[in-house]
Motif scaffolding. Structure first.
Motif, PDB file in Angstrom:
ATOM      1  N   GLN A 185      92.524 -11.831 117.925  1.00 56.63           N
ATOM      2  CA  GLN A 185      92.549 -10.486 117.358  1.00 56.63           C
ATOM      3  C   GLN A 185      91.165  -9.855 117.402  1.00 56.63           C
ATOM      4  N   GLN A 186      90.142 -10.655 117.204  1.00 56.43           N
ATOM      5  CA  GLN A 186      88.770 -10.154 117.300  1.00 56.43           C
ATOM      6  C   GLN A 186      88.494  -9.615 118.695  1.00 56.43           C
ATOM      7  N   VAL A 187      88.939 -10.351 119.716  1.00 55.92           N
ATOM      8  CA  VAL A 187      88.753  -9.910 121.100  1.00 55.92           C
ATOM      9  C   VAL A 187      89.503  -8.602 121.344  1.00 55.92           C
ATOM     10  N   LEU A 188      90.753  -8.542 120.891  1.00 59.69           N
ATOM     11  CA  LEU A 188      91.562  -7.344 121.118  1.00 59.69           C
ATOM     12  C   LEU A 188      90.984  -6.133 120.395  1.00 59.69           C
ATOM     13  N   ASP A 189      90.511  -6.340 119.184  1.00 59.33           N
ATOM     14  CA  ASP A 189      89.892  -5.232 118.442  1.00 59.33           C
ATOM     15  C   ASP A 189      88.632  -4.751 119.158  1.00 59.33           C
ATOM     16  N   PHE A 243      94.617  -7.119 128.075  1.00 54.49           N
ATOM     17  CA  PHE A 243      93.842  -8.240 127.542  1.00 54.49           C
ATOM     18  C   PHE A 243      94.721  -9.288 126.866  1.00 54.49           C
ATOM     19  N   ARG A 244      95.859  -8.882 126.342  1.00 46.57           N
ATOM     20  CA  ARG A 244      96.786  -9.896 125.825  1.00 46.57           C
ATOM     21  C   ARG A 244      97.189 -10.849 126.955  1.00 46.57           C
ATOM     22  N   PRO A 282      93.154   2.758 124.738  1.00 40.05           N
ATOM     23  CA  PRO A 282      92.998   1.463 124.071  1.00 40.05           C
ATOM     24  C   PRO A 282      94.274   0.625 124.097  1.00 40.05           C
ATOM     25  N   GLU A 283      95.445   1.274 124.058  1.00 43.74           N
ATOM     26  CA  GLU A 283      96.700   0.514 124.064  1.00 43.74           C
ATOM     27  C   GLU A 283      96.895  -0.208 125.392  1.00 43.74           C
ATOM     28  N   ALA A 284      96.620   0.491 126.489  1.00 40.19           N
ATOM     29  CA  ALA A 284      96.739  -0.154 127.805  1.00 40.19           C
ATOM     30  C   ALA A 284      95.721  -1.288 127.930  1.00 40.19           C
ATOM     31  N   THR A 285      94.526  -1.055 127.421  1.00 41.33           N
ATOM     32  CA  THR A 285      93.475  -2.073 127.494  1.00 41.33           C
ATOM     33  C   THR A 285      93.881  -3.315 126.713  1.00 41.33           C
ATOM     34  N   VAL A 286      94.401  -3.125 125.516  1.00 40.10           N
ATOM     35  CA  VAL A 286      94.835  -4.260 124.699  1.00 40.10           C
ATOM     36  C   VAL A 286      95.988  -4.991 125.379  1.00 40.10           C
ATOM     37  N   ARG A 287      96.920  -4.243 125.962  1.00 35.24           N
ATOM     38  CA  ARG A 287      98.055  -4.865 126.647  1.00 35.24           C
ATOM     39  C   ARG A 287      97.575  -5.763 127.790  1.00 35.24           C
TER      40      ARG A 287
END
Length: 204
Positions: free
Chosen positions: A81-85, A105-106, A98-103
């Motif tokens: 979660q730290q990485v995703l944040d 990175f998941r 940010p949503e695409a980036t988090v997706r």
């Protein structure tokens, strides 16, 4: 097939099969990057993302070695979660999604765990191949490299919205991944993990 021409033919043939089964409109792909010049800079951008994903996967071996035989679990929700944040924050600062980036990175995180789990399984089966405590990398140092690659990957995602949304994205990502696999001489495990890492690159 040991020659350069043979390897190039094989890459093109495999890519054609991948694309034919992808459900996209592209039936086959050229074997050389120059042949996709009609896509402008899209191929270069997407291949760069594939290469950065492979660089990040290379750290999975070190993370696996650092954690093996310790109390550090492969699944680390707090760290994840730290990485995703952090990558979401970087994306916003760059004016990216940010949503695409988090997706994306998941998928990087899950791909990294694919490698870690398999290496731990192998080492459990054959302890002679496992890293000794003296050989264990410093996880904090490994994470510095991960953070460096993360930053480059966020910038690559921010700089490629058009390429990632294009109808040709999946075909070009498949082609880029084939060339990255060849250039970095990835084994089967890391090739499978790379495919997992690139699953959400295309937004179309």
């Amino acid at each position: 097939m040991g020659s350069s021409a043979g390897r190039l033919f094989t890459a093109g043939a495999v890519c054609a099969v991948l694309l034919a089964g992808s459900g996209g409109a592209v039936a086959a792909a050229p074997a050389q990057p120059s042949a996709v010049s009609v896509a402008g800079g899209s191929y270069a951008q997407l291949r760069s993302l594939a290469d950065l994903a492979a660089q990040r996967l290379a750290t999975a071996d070190l993370v696996a070695a650092a954690k093996y035989g310790t109390d550090s679990p492969i699944d680390d929700p707090a760290r994840e979660q730290q990485v995703l944040d952090d990558v979401a924050r970087q994306a916003r600062e760059l004016g990216a999604d940010p949503e695409a980036t988090v997706r994306i990175f998941r998928d990087q995180i899950e791909a990294n765990k694919v490698v870690q789990r398999e290496l731990h399984r192998r080492w459990d089966a054959d302890p002679s191949q496992a890293p000794t405590p003296e050989e264990r990398p410093d996880l904090a140092e490994v994470r510095k490299e991960i953070n460096r690659v993360n930053g480059e990957l966020v910038r690559g995602i921010a700089g490629s919205p058009g390429a990632r949304a294009a109808g040709s994205c999946r075909g070009l990502v498949a082609l880029g991944a084939l060339h990255v696999r060849h250039d970095r001489q990835l084994d089967v495990l890391h090739t499978v993990a790379l495919e997992r890492a690139l699953r959400s690159v295309c937004s179309g």
